[in-house]
Design an enzyme around this catalytic site. Sequence first.
Site, PDB file in Angstrom:
ATOM      1  N   ALA A   9       0.840  -1.202   0.000  1.00 22.54           N
ATOM      2  CA  ALA A   9       0.000   0.000   0.000  1.00 22.54           C
ATOM      3  C   ALA A   9       0.874   1.251   0.000  1.00 22.54           C
ATOM      4  O   ALA A   9       0.649   2.169   0.791  1.00 22.54           O
ATOM      5  CB  ALA A   9      -0.925  -0.010   1.216  1.00 22.54           C
ATOM      6  N   GLY A  13       0.880   1.256  -4.928  1.00 22.29           N
ATOM      7  CA  GLY A  13      -0.288   0.434  -4.607  1.00 22.29           C
ATOM      8  C   GLY A  13      -1.500   1.271  -4.201  1.00 22.29           C
ATOM      9  O   GLY A  13      -2.606   1.065  -4.724  1.00 22.29           O
ATOM     10  N   ASP A  33      -1.086  -4.393   3.425  1.00 19.64           N
ATOM     11  CA  ASP A  33       0.322  -4.069   3.676  1.00 19.64           C
ATOM     12  C   ASP A  33       0.711  -4.680   5.022  1.00 19.64           C
ATOM     13  O   ASP A  33      -0.144  -4.864   5.895  1.00 19.64           O
ATOM     14  CB  ASP A  33       0.517  -2.544   3.711  1.00 19.64           C
ATOM     15  CG  ASP A  33       1.936  -2.128   3.358  1.00 19.64           C
ATOM     16  OD1 ASP A  33       2.140  -1.548   2.279  1.00 19.64           O
ATOM     17  OD2 ASP A  33       2.854  -2.391   4.170  1.00 19.64           O
ATOM     18  N   ASN A  87       7.929  -3.040  -2.454  1.00 18.60           N
ATOM     19  CA  ASN A  87       9.146  -2.333  -2.856  1.00 18.60           C
ATOM     20  C   ASN A  87      10.215  -3.290  -3.383  1.00 18.60           C
ATOM     21  O   ASN A  87      10.299  -4.438  -2.942  1.00 18.60           O
ATOM     22  CB  ASN A  87       9.687  -1.464  -1.709  1.00 18.60           C
ATOM     23  CG  ASN A  87       9.484  -2.095  -0.347  1.00 18.60           C
ATOM     24  OD1 ASN A  87       8.536  -2.846  -0.133  1.00 18.60           O
ATOM     25  ND2 ASN A  87      10.389  -1.832   0.555  1.00 18.60           N
ATOM     26  N   CYS A 272      13.258   5.839  -7.784  1.00 22.54           N
ATOM     27  CA  CYS A 272      13.312   4.859  -8.886  1.00 22.54           C
ATOM     28  C   CYS A 272      14.389   5.059  -9.946  1.00 22.54           C
ATOM     29  O   CYS A 272      14.973   4.076 -10.389  1.00 22.54           O
ATOM     30  CB  CYS A 272      11.948   4.780  -9.543  1.00 22.54           C
ATOM     31  SG  CYS A 272      10.754   4.053  -8.412  1.00 22.54           S
TER      32      CYS A 272
END
Length: 462
Positions: A9, A13, A33, A87, A272
């Site tokens: 989450a 998500g 989560d 992750n 990222c």
Amino acid sequence: MANILCIGAGHVGGPTMAVIAKNCPHHRVVVVDINEARIAAWQSDQLPIYEPGLAEVVLEARDRNLFFSTDTDRHIAEADIIFVSVNTPTKTFGQGAGRAADLQYWEKTARQIVENSTSPKVVVEKSTLPVRTAEAMERILNSNDKGLYFDVVSNPEFLAEGTAIRDMENPDRVLIGARETDSGQKAIEAIVDIYANWVPQERIITTNLWSSELSKLVANAFLAQRISSINAIANLCEKTEADVSEVAHAIGQDSRIGAKFLRASVGFGGSCFKKDILNLVYLCEHYNLPEVAAYWEQVVTMNEYQQTRFVSTMVTSMFNTVAGKRIAVFGAAFKANTGDTRESPALAVCRALIAEHAEVVITDPHALDNARRDLGDLAEQVSFEADPYRAAHEAHAIALLTEWPQFAALDYDKIHDSMIKPAFIFDGRNILDHRRLYAQGFNVYPIGKAPLTAFSPNGSVG
Ligand code: NAD
Ligand code: UGA
């Protein structure tokens, strides 16, 4: 009606499932989560992440067909389709440390899915993963003695933080990859059917599994490469009195190059770009393509140089020392419109300034809590101030490091009056009116443009 579950989450998500739930009132969407505090926040008025438009979407769907829970096992059993958006950080230990993706959370999730399933399911890779991860996931999922078959589909996410809701509501494309088998194609159809509720068919691209997995890494690598390319040119502009904004505009008008993502800056941040490029580099090395690996690694090297160079410009121009000087840092988030500070260049600059014994005070409209946590080890040397005017009070310099529009709208006359003279401003995002600031008495150092200072001939143009 499908029972859709999302495991994880987080920044992906939560928002993606909220948008799916909003646009598909006939489906039931549950987000789970392991982090209880995060789930409690999703259920409250204080959502765990700051994202424009998110609260409205969550409020519309929550408790109608959107639910948040920590009971992963039960919801796995009930689900038809499971998105996994846990992750996938860079590995910090063992083989591939510092480069490869750490897939432990993903693998644990896959095993949990097998353990708790009593019916076949479509498992969707929403996290960003190395190409060919689905092969390993299929093996884990399908090595069960229950006679259950799981299809693995790749559906990478392209949303950017700060515009997540807009990006999800109106995506350039949705990418879905699966095996070219009957079962794989049925699984693709199930996912296409979800997005087709609001995304035009021509923007839904279907590919084989490996193209989909790889395209996500490549998209981020190309985006980051553009920033490193313009930042490399910004350095040359500073030496030649060319102006990087003019150069970016001139080249961006070429439709083959395109105008977007050419804003020179103190460097890219976020959880990222660096992680995904290093992952790509690791994959290239793994497949014995060292030249290809070195080519992409340079994008990260250039980005690190850009941050180091920013600090060294500050130190050099402030008479070769910032020790004991108060420096107001405007912005801690890695970009505007988010509270996220992961890999934020602002925090890297703060650390470097503190190493130079500067007295750093950080202001940011939404990221102060995260910055305070991230710089917890430096609690003695850094302070936090919600009001930018107070942050700049009696400072020698301002370093603007996040492109919050609020920072461009401040009263810089008032700020200048309250600062120690000579007052410096280093605009790491080129969002300020540099000539005006110079006229107001600042020594102005933009990115990729000649500085406007009282101490150099360039100042006379102000
Ligand atoms: P995040 O850290 O914000 O969220 C991940 C969540 O997964 C965390 O809340 C964590 O507690 C949870 N989690 C981990 N293991 C779990 C388990 N076994 N069971 C249940 N929950 C578990 O990460 P994120 O930013 O949402 O990124 C998730 C993935 O999406 C990454 O692969 C990332 O590369 C990719 N991605 C991120 C973005 C972005 O803008 N942040 C955009 C596109 C893709
Ligand atoms: C990026 C991609 O844009 C998304 O498509 C992708 O889904 C996401 O990564 C991901 O995989 O996590 P994000 O990192 O949220 O999204 O934000 P960006 O808008 O891409 O900005 C990244 C960094 O580059 C920020 O620090 C930003 O300030 C910087 N940037 C961006 C520049 O310095 N110059 C630019 O011209 C554009």
